[in-house]
Scaffold this active site. Structure first.
Site, PDB file in Angstrom:
ATOM      1  N   HIS A   1      88.895  48.607  35.512  1.00 29.47           N
ATOM      2  CA  HIS A   1      89.933  49.426  35.049  1.00 29.47           C
ATOM      3  C   HIS A   1      89.421  50.881  34.905  1.00 29.47           C
ATOM      4  CE1 HIS A   1      93.279  49.995  32.069  1.00 29.47           C
ATOM      5  NE2 HIS A   1      92.399  51.171  31.766  1.00 29.47           N
ATOM      6  N   GLU A   2      88.066  50.905  34.199  1.00 32.83           N
ATOM      7  CA  GLU A   2      87.604  52.463  34.040  1.00 32.83           C
ATOM      8  C   GLU A   2      87.314  53.014  35.397  1.00 32.83           C
ATOM      9  OE1 GLU A   2      88.368  53.473  31.345  1.00 32.83           O
ATOM     10  OE2 GLU A   2      88.490  51.551  30.077  1.00 32.83           O
TER      11      GLU A   2
ATOM     12  N   CYS B   1      96.111  50.495  28.158  1.00 33.45           N
ATOM     13  CA  CYS B   1      95.290  51.670  28.315  1.00 33.45           C
ATOM     14  C   CYS B   1      95.642  52.786  27.287  1.00 33.45           C
ATOM     15  CB  CYS B   1      95.900  52.244  29.805  1.00 33.45           C
ATOM     16  SG  CYS B   1      94.622  53.922  30.276  1.00 33.45           S
TER      17      CYS B   1
ATOM     18  N   HIS C   1      90.123  54.824  36.769  1.00 31.13           N
ATOM     19  CA  HIS C   1      90.523  56.180  36.165  1.00 31.13           C
ATOM     20  C   HIS C   1      89.435  57.189  37.215  1.00 31.13           C
ATOM     21  CE1 HIS C   1      92.990  55.392  32.923  1.00 31.13           C
ATOM     22  NE2 HIS C   1      92.338  54.394  32.311  1.00 31.13           N
TER      23      HIS C   1
HETATM   24 NI    NI Z   1      92.536  53.008  30.637  1.00 33.15          NI
END
Ligand code: NI
Length: 183
Positions: free
Chosen positions: A146-147, A104, A150
């Protein structure tokens, strides 16, 4: 000219805040943010970046998959903005999880082995305001998940055991042996 944006590092509270929906996609400031995020992602050689990582708590991220030494089988794509994205469903219902290494931009020097859905049904708006429903598989599904984390104030370390976390130099040893592809 797009500009390179500073990236929030783990520990900055903005990474732990749930992001807000983008209301006006046509706002020139949003369009400029998208251009700057795509440019920043390319400059730092990332495959994705989420708005909270550039200090904007908005439900927006960039996917920019491309093959690299780290991810030789990654599909090549035009960088794409996904706005107000939703994970509609994981497909199929069973046996759809896969372990894979992730890093990341907000957590430099660290890699972790993360379990993700292999195949997902997602929806999002593009930068022109058009709604899309897509199936993402494999590496693209991994980037999306993954995004999306966030946007919920989560990072990949949150859901893995400490023995699945390694430092970059050890990860590079796995890459040299080709062992990072088969966790
Ligand atoms: Ni990330």
């Amino acid at each position: 000219m797009p500009k390179q944006l500073p990236i929030a590092m783990l520990g900055d509270p903005i990474l732990r805040q749930p992001a807000q929906d983008v209301v006006d996609i046509n706002d020139p400031k949003i369009q400029e943010l998208i251009d700057d995020m795509i440019y920043t992602c390319q400059q730092v050689d990332g495959v994705g970046i989420a708005a909270p990582q550039v200090f904007r708590s908005l439900r927006l991220f960039i996917m920019a998959s491309k093959p690299s030494a780290r991810y030789p089988h990654a599909p090549l794509m035009e960088p794409m903005a996904l706005i107000n994205p939703v994970l509609e469903a994981a497909l199929p219902a069973s046996n759809n999880l896969e372990l894979g290494w992730e890093g990341c931009l907000s957590i430099p020097g660290i890699r972790g082995r993360v379990q993700r859905y292999k195949s997902i049904d997602v929806s999002f708006l593009d930068r022109y305001g058009n709604r899309h429903e897509r199936i993402f598989e494999g590496f693209l599904a991994r980037i999306f998940e993954h995004e999306l984390d966030h946007l919920h104030g989560l990072v990949f370390l949150d859901q893995i055991a400490s023995h699945d976390i390694i430092v970059e130099s050890e990860f590079q040893k796995l890459v040299a042996l080709g062992k990072h592809l088969n966790p």
